[in-house]
Design a protein around this motif. Structure first.
Motif, PDB file in Angstrom:
ATOM      1  N   PRO A  68       0.794  -1.228   0.000  1.00 20.39           N
ATOM      2  CA  PRO A  68       0.000   0.000   0.000  1.00 20.39           C
ATOM      3  C   PRO A  68       0.829   1.283   0.000  1.00 20.39           C
ATOM      4  O   PRO A  68       0.292   2.358  -0.229  1.00 20.39           O
ATOM      5  N   ARG A  69       2.130   1.194   0.275  1.00 19.33           N
ATOM      6  CA  ARG A  69       2.938   2.397   0.414  1.00 19.33           C
ATOM      7  C   ARG A  69       4.291   2.240  -0.290  1.00 19.33           C
ATOM      8  O   ARG A  69       5.029   1.299  -0.017  1.00 19.33           O
ATOM      9  N   GLY A  70       4.621   3.164  -1.185  1.00 20.66           N
ATOM     10  CA  GLY A  70       5.965   3.289  -1.728  1.00 20.66           C
ATOM     11  C   GLY A  70       6.495   2.061  -2.446  1.00 20.66           C
ATOM     12  O   GLY A  70       5.756   1.173  -2.856  1.00 20.66           O
ATOM     13  N   GLY A 104      12.590   2.437   4.189  1.00 18.65           N
ATOM     14  CA  GLY A 104      13.235   3.088   3.063  1.00 18.65           C
ATOM     15  C   GLY A 104      14.741   2.942   2.986  1.00 18.65           C
ATOM     16  O   GLY A 104      15.363   3.482   2.059  1.00 18.65           O
ATOM     17  N   THR A 105      15.345   2.214   3.919  1.00 13.62           N
ATOM     18  CA  THR A 105      16.795   2.053   3.915  1.00 13.62           C
ATOM     19  C   THR A 105      17.216   1.011   2.874  1.00 13.62           C
ATOM     20  O   THR A 105      16.782  -0.138   2.947  1.00 13.62           O
ATOM     21  N   PRO A 106      18.081   1.384   1.913  1.00 16.28           N
ATOM     22  CA  PRO A 106      18.554   0.390   0.935  1.00 16.28           C
ATOM     23  C   PRO A 106      19.447  -0.643   1.624  1.00 16.28           C
ATOM     24  O   PRO A 106      20.295  -0.308   2.444  1.00 16.28           O
ATOM     25  N   PHE A 125       8.448   0.210   5.191  1.00 19.71           N
ATOM     26  CA  PHE A 125       7.947   0.178   6.566  1.00 19.71           C
ATOM     27  C   PHE A 125       9.102  -0.156   7.512  1.00 19.71           C
ATOM     28  O   PHE A 125       9.977  -0.949   7.177  1.00 19.71           O
ATOM     29  N   SER A 126       9.085   0.434   8.692  1.00 19.08           N
ATOM     30  CA  SER A 126      10.071   0.091   9.719  1.00 19.08           C
ATOM     31  C   SER A 126       9.599  -1.128  10.500  1.00 19.08           C
ATOM     32  O   SER A 126       8.396  -1.329  10.688  1.00 19.08           O
ATOM     33  N   LYS A 150       1.735  -0.013  12.354  1.00 16.68           N
ATOM     34  CA  LYS A 150       0.390  -0.580  12.302  1.00 16.68           C
ATOM     35  C   LYS A 150      -0.069  -0.720  10.850  1.00 16.68           C
ATOM     36  O   LYS A 150       0.143   0.172  10.038  1.00 16.68           O
ATOM     37  N   ASP A 151      -0.663  -1.863  10.553  1.00 19.96           N
ATOM     38  CA  ASP A 151      -1.176  -2.204   9.229  1.00 19.96           C
ATOM     39  C   ASP A 151      -0.076  -2.507   8.211  1.00 19.96           C
ATOM     40  O   ASP A 151      -0.332  -2.579   7.009  1.00 19.96           O
ATOM     41  N   MET A 152       1.163  -2.713   8.683  1.00 21.95           N
ATOM     42  CA  MET A 152       2.225  -3.117   7.764  1.00 21.95           C
ATOM     43  C   MET A 152       1.909  -4.484   7.172  1.00 21.95           C
ATOM     44  O   MET A 152       1.595  -5.418   7.896  1.00 21.95           O
TER      45      MET A 152
END
Length: 265
Positions: A68-70, A104-106, A125-126, A150-152
């Motif tokens: 859902p994100r990125g 977002g960490t490669p 997500f972290s 939450k919701d990851m």
């Protein structure tokens, strides 16, 4: 500041012995009987690992997984295995190892370039994954605690490798599996749905009890070993392009999974 220990841990309880190296369960012994596969022997170069936040192959989907994100760029079985464990607790019969990731960490992909075209992996997500080892008088309990946003979306699987001796029979939820059947499944692994307990026979009989996963995969690249893998989702159910259909979602920022290894003979 919280103390961190060396990456190795030796656990003892009665006649049971455990050796953990950098979070990997390298040895589980009862007396002189070893249950874990030796990475130096034919078959597989590890004795255990984890599959997170995805399970299964992603190459056919250009290493992209729908979330859902990125951006989510993942190689087979996710990026958790590329992160280093740190040991935060070490006692005579207990140890805790932790891996953490910031969204977002490669992360460098160890399979690149020889076995993958994805140089870097990324997840939007972290999360934090704790791996707890508790050695009781008759069994080893391995508990995973997954914390994240939450919701990851996520899948989770444990990938231990066991030695096989003698007949090497395997029973799961009322069905007996032949080693030849597992070998024939190849890299897809053999699905065992809706099951939480496996009995591994032969010269090193072992009962494997799980909670939280719900399913297993069975994989073996060599007759001397077998991987009995509890999983939340079998990745070939819908194919790599629809891998996202197997996601669970963290509904309270935390999830827990456990595996109990109980020598049976």
């Amino acid at each position: 500041m919280k103390q961190e220990y060396t990456s190795q841990a030796e656990l003892i309880n009665g006649d049971l012995r455990v050796r953990v190296e950098a979070g990997e369960l390298r040895s589980f012994r009862r007396g002189d009987r070893e249950y874990m596969h030796d990475p130096s022997e034919p078959g597989w170069g590890h004795s255990d690992t984890e599959m997170f936040p995805v399970i299964g192959p992603t190459a056919e989907a250009a290493y992209r997984v729908q979330v859902p994100r990125g951006n989510a760029i993942q190689d087979q079985h996710g990026l958790l295995r590329e992160l280093a464990y740190s040991c935060t607790v070490r006692e005579k019969d207990r140890a805790v190892f932790v891996r953490e990731y910031k969204a977002g960490t490669p992360v460098a992909n160890s399979k690149y370039p020889g076995r993958s075209t994805a140089r870097l992996l990324i997840w939007p997500f972290s999360f934090r994954v704790e791996k707890h080892f508790q050695l009781g008088p008759g069994s080893l309990e391995i508990t995973f605690r997954v914390e994240g946003e939450k919701d990851m979306p996520y899948m989770f699987g444990y990938h231990p490798a066991f030695r096989l001796g003698g007949e090497g029979s395997l029973e799961a939820c009322g069905r007996e599996f032949e080693l030849s059947e597992i070998l024939a499944a190849g890299d897809r692994a053999l699905e065992v749905p809706a099951c939480e307990t496996v009995f591994l026979g032969g010269d090193t009989p072992l009962r494997i009890h799980t909670a939280g996963f719900g399913n297993f995969m069975l994989w073996s690249p060599d007759p001397g070993m077998v991987c009995v893998e509890p999983i939340t989702y079998y990745p070939y159910t819908h194919g790599p392009a629809r891998l996202h259909e197997g996601f669970r979602f963290l509904d309270s920022k935390k999830a827990e999974f456990s595996v109990r290894l109980q020598p049976a003979g």
